[in-house]
Design a protein around this motif. Structure first.
Motif, PDB file in Angstrom:
ATOM      1  N   ASP A  67      15.900  40.629  79.649  1.00 20.58           N
ATOM      2  CA  ASP A  67      16.428  41.731  80.450  1.00 20.58           C
ATOM      3  C   ASP A  67      17.702  42.318  79.854  1.00 20.58           C
ATOM      4  N   ARG A  68      18.430  41.533  79.076  1.00 26.29           N
ATOM      5  CA  ARG A  68      19.723  41.970  78.560  1.00 26.29           C
ATOM      6  C   ARG A  68      19.679  42.475  77.120  1.00 26.29           C
ATOM      7  N   GLU A  69      18.713  41.991  76.327  1.00 28.15           N
ATOM      8  CA  GLU A  69      18.717  42.388  74.926  1.00 28.15           C
ATOM      9  C   GLU A  69      17.332  42.290  74.298  1.00 28.15           C
ATOM     10  N   ILE A  70      17.204  42.981  73.182  1.00 32.07           N
ATOM     11  CA  ILE A  70      16.045  42.861  72.307  1.00 32.07           C
ATOM     12  C   ILE A  70      16.509  42.174  71.034  1.00 32.07           C
ATOM     13  N   ARG A  71      15.796  41.168  70.610  1.00 35.31           N
ATOM     14  CA  ARG A  71      16.160  40.428  69.397  1.00 35.31           C
ATOM     15  C   ARG A  71      15.107  40.666  68.328  1.00 35.31           C
ATOM     16  N   GLU A 125       8.627  51.144  66.484  1.00 39.31           N
ATOM     17  CA  GLU A 125       9.414  52.132  67.216  1.00 39.31           C
ATOM     18  C   GLU A 125      10.822  51.619  67.486  1.00 39.31           C
ATOM     19  N   THR A 126      10.954  50.322  67.783  1.00 40.77           N
ATOM     20  CA  THR A 126      12.277  49.750  68.041  1.00 40.77           C
ATOM     21  C   THR A 126      13.133  49.779  66.783  1.00 40.77           C
ATOM     22  N   VAL A 127      12.559  49.391  65.647  1.00 46.52           N
ATOM     23  CA  VAL A 127      13.302  49.403  64.390  1.00 46.52           C
ATOM     24  C   VAL A 127      13.697  50.827  64.016  1.00 46.52           C
ATOM     25  N   VAL A 132      19.822  43.919  70.048  1.00 44.64           N
ATOM     26  CA  VAL A 132      19.999  45.259  70.604  1.00 44.64           C
ATOM     27  C   VAL A 132      20.314  45.140  72.091  1.00 44.64           C
ATOM     28  N   ASP A 133      21.472  45.625  72.490  1.00 46.29           N
ATOM     29  CA  ASP A 133      21.886  45.553  73.888  1.00 46.29           C
ATOM     30  C   ASP A 133      21.031  46.474  74.757  1.00 46.29           C
ATOM     31  N   ARG A 134      20.600  45.973  75.930  1.00 43.60           N
ATOM     32  CA  ARG A 134      19.783  46.772  76.847  1.00 43.60           C
ATOM     33  C   ARG A 134      20.524  47.132  78.126  1.00 43.60           C
ATOM     34  N   THR A 135      21.770  46.652  78.254  1.00 44.87           N
ATOM     35  CA  THR A 135      22.503  46.876  79.496  1.00 44.87           C
ATOM     36  C   THR A 135      23.338  48.146  79.462  1.00 44.87           C
ATOM     37  N   GLY A 136      23.568  48.688  78.271  1.00 46.54           N
ATOM     38  CA  GLY A 136      24.424  49.859  78.149  1.00 46.54           C
ATOM     39  C   GLY A 136      25.899  49.527  78.161  1.00 46.54           C
TER      40      GLY A 136
END
Length: 215
Positions: free
Chosen positions: A170-174, A48-50, A190-194
């Motif tokens: 908390d900040r990103e998905i690698r 789902e992330t990809v 992938v940035d998670r902070t916006g």
């Protein structure tokens, strides 16, 4: 007499055994696949992330826009170019590179595996064919027309791969992608902070970074 014959053959048998042992030592050893490495379709969370960051998530077929594209390689200075584009997914596009005043200087037309480029300043025409094309005459970037269209649509090109791995903070998905021998092919953060961009780097088969980008 029989004993003497066997004694003569012993050195030959030892030589044969040594050759066989050396050959077995060179056979490829079975790979140990880490528990957090998954094939495509084997982990719903990773799939789902990809899908969310990759080209399959783009719903529109045609689009156009204007903006800046920054391209850089580890051994070269970064280039930022202003450009306008019109795209028809999956593999047709037209791009105009502009100078600081907004005047077109180079025109690209891409159709599947053919890229045509016209230098408006001097009228030079160039045509390139192949799955991997050069984005300009200065910086060789290993991207297909489809990859470039994916970037222009705000998504990340995903290289063909066998295994994938996901790590989260908390900040990103690698996300990391590997071939069937566990060689690293691509890394996506992938940035998670916006507040940041998605970053990706594509490696060669030898592990050297060939291309980096951010969306």
């Amino acid at each position: 007499m029989l004993l003497k014959a066997w004694m003569i053959r012993i050195p030959q048998l030892m030589l044969l055994f040594g050759i066989l042992a050396a050959g077995c030592a060179r056979l490829p050893q079975p790979l140990h696949i880490p528990d957090d490495f998954f094939e495509i379709g084997a982990n719903t969370r990773i799939d789902e992330t990809v899908s969310g960051i990759g080209p399959d998530f783009v719903e529109f077929k045609t689009f156009k826009g204007m903006g800046s594209l920054k391209i850089w390689k580890p051994d070269m200075r970064p280039y930022t170019v202003r450009m306008a584009w019109a795209v028809e997914r999956p593999d047709r596009m037209r791009v105009e590179l502009m100078d600081l005043m907004g005047k077109p200087v180079i025109s690209w037309v891409g159709n599947r595996d053919i890229m045509q480029m016209l230098s408006i300043a001097d009228g030079q025409f160039q045509e390139t064919r192949g799955e991997r094309l050069e984005l300009d005459r200065l910086v060789s970037v290993p991207l297909s027309i489809g990859d470039l269209i994916t970037i222009l649509s705000g998504k990340v090109p995903i290289v063909p791969h066998r295994y994938r791995k996901l790590e989260e903070t908390d900040r990103e998905i690698r996300l990391t992608f590997y071939d069937d021998r566990l060689n690293l092919l691509e890394t996506v953060r992938v940035d998670r902070t916006g507040q940041g961009n998605h970053y990706f780097e594509i490696n060669s088969k030898r592990g050297k970074i060939q291309f980096e980008g951010s969306i």
